[in-house]
Design a protein around this motif. Sequence first.
Motif, PDB file in Angstrom:
ATOM      1  N   TYR A 198       0.963   3.880  -5.787  1.00 65.04           N
ATOM      2  CA  TYR A 198       0.038   4.047  -6.460  1.00 65.04           C
ATOM      3  C   TYR A 198       0.163   4.705  -7.831  1.00 65.04           C
ATOM      4  O   TYR A 198       1.227   5.176  -8.461  1.00 65.04           O
ATOM      5  CB  TYR A 198      -0.837   4.963  -6.050  1.00 65.04           C
ATOM      6  N   ARG A 232      -2.386  -0.618  -8.791  1.00 62.67           N
ATOM      7  CA  ARG A 232      -0.823  -0.551  -8.532  1.00 62.67           C
ATOM      8  C   ARG A 232      -0.065  -1.472  -8.874  1.00 62.67           C
ATOM      9  O   ARG A 232       1.229  -0.971  -8.701  1.00 62.67           O
ATOM     10  CB  ARG A 232      -0.948  -2.333  -6.816  1.00 62.67           C
ATOM     11  N   GLU A 262      -9.016  -0.334   1.811  1.00 61.57           N
ATOM     12  CA  GLU A 262      -7.843  -0.071   0.489  1.00 61.57           C
ATOM     13  C   GLU A 262      -7.918  -1.853   0.346  1.00 61.57           C
ATOM     14  O   GLU A 262      -7.152  -2.256   0.931  1.00 61.57           O
ATOM     15  CB  GLU A 262      -6.442   1.064   1.118  1.00 61.57           C
ATOM     16  N   LEU A 298      -6.948   4.876 -10.423  1.00 65.61           N
ATOM     17  CA  LEU A 298      -6.051   3.538  -9.008  1.00 65.61           C
ATOM     18  C   LEU A 298      -6.269   2.737  -9.710  1.00 65.61           C
ATOM     19  O   LEU A 298      -6.216   1.309  -9.971  1.00 65.61           O
ATOM     20  CB  LEU A 298      -5.835   4.192  -7.963  1.00 65.61           C
ATOM     21  N   ASP A 320       0.900  -0.984  -0.005  1.00 65.20           N
ATOM     22  CA  ASP A 320       0.051   0.249  -0.066  1.00 65.20           C
ATOM     23  C   ASP A 320       0.735   1.379   0.505  1.00 65.20           C
ATOM     24  O   ASP A 320       0.277   2.707   0.594  1.00 65.20           O
ATOM     25  CB  ASP A 320      -1.063   0.203   1.008  1.00 65.20           C
TER      26      ASP A 320
END
Length: 412
Positions: free
Chosen positions: A325, A335, A358, A333, A322
């Motif tokens: 982004y 990963r 998230e 968005l 996390d």
Amino acid sequence: MKKAKYLIEIPYENGFVLYNTLYGSVIKLNEDYYEIFKRIANGESKGLEEETEVFLKQKMLYTDIESEENDIDEFESRQGDVLQLTILTTTACNMQCVYCFERLVPINADKELAYNILTFVERVIAKKKFSRLRVTWFGGEPLVNKALIFELSSKLISLCEKNGVVYSSDIITNGTLLTKETAEDLKNKCRVSWCQITIDGLAEKHNKRRPFGGKDGFSLILNNVEQCCDCIDIAVRVNVDRDNENELEKIVKYLSENEKIRKNIFLHVARVKGEKPVCMSTDEFGKINRRFINILKRNNFEKSVSGFSLSGGLLSCGMNNDKSYVIYPNGDLYRCLETVGRKEYSIGNIRDYKFESEPVTKIAINSKCVSCNKYPYCMKNYCSFSQKAMSSDNCVERTEQQIRDLVYAIME
């Protein structure tokens, strides 16, 4: 005294190379000094204080488990203290590279997205307490929407200064729009520390693999590299597969004839990923990389050779954490860059993103991997999107051979 957790001992000539896969430290020892190393590792350090200090400093040995775990925790903390944003300023591109993974409908990021990015960054910093922000400008071709880079950079820098956050950035560009004036402005106004440009061989091969609207993109890019390489750090990347592997020596020799380019750029190769017959396996690419490093040495690319990093990591790619982004021009968005534009992989939209829910993609990591001395090397090179699990039946032998190829190339 104990050997480092991530230490690899590689036979080399009449001795051994010691390599710490986490920190990237490397020591070449002849047989006599290798025996001294083993004695110290076994607790015989009396009269060998100077040698002991060297091995401790290079993180080949530790006095005890606790001191090493503290070191590893500190290393992991430094990795986890960086918020990494990859911002697609546009999905439009002025080239049509044959292996491009994107193939996206052209969209430009606008002022509304810039505002939303600022709000998002402020929320992330407040919630997760990052002390550093690293931005990568990407596309399409990011310089197609150059105005957004300048506008948003200024505001992000101000936001970071207000919150005591260290700001830095880089850009991945095809180089066709990178004039000297643009490069100087990127460095001085946007704090872009380096840029990556791809050249896939000499003119005929490059222009075939990376078409530029029927024009000679190769000559334009090389001219821009020559004009800019002394005012901003440039990494020139050669995307290699079976189609252009025979171009490697040619392009290195060609570039070496220009002293300004040779002394200022960092030149390296990268594997074209995919399932097509033209794509190489990681094992094949490892051998190509070793050959390429030797070509660089023969052609006096000192900056490129000295710039190779052997350090590893403890965090996987953005798909599994996390702290990273990827921002699409419409605010979606992701990963991972490999997934941009594919709605099923979006984790939300920047306009109304909820950190409380998230999602973080978990990858399967064999418990044996975590205790393996090659673990940091694998984590640095591992793609959790393209592979379901990190370990495989022959991964230890395969990875050790890849490491040997790379270390041998640098030591030779």
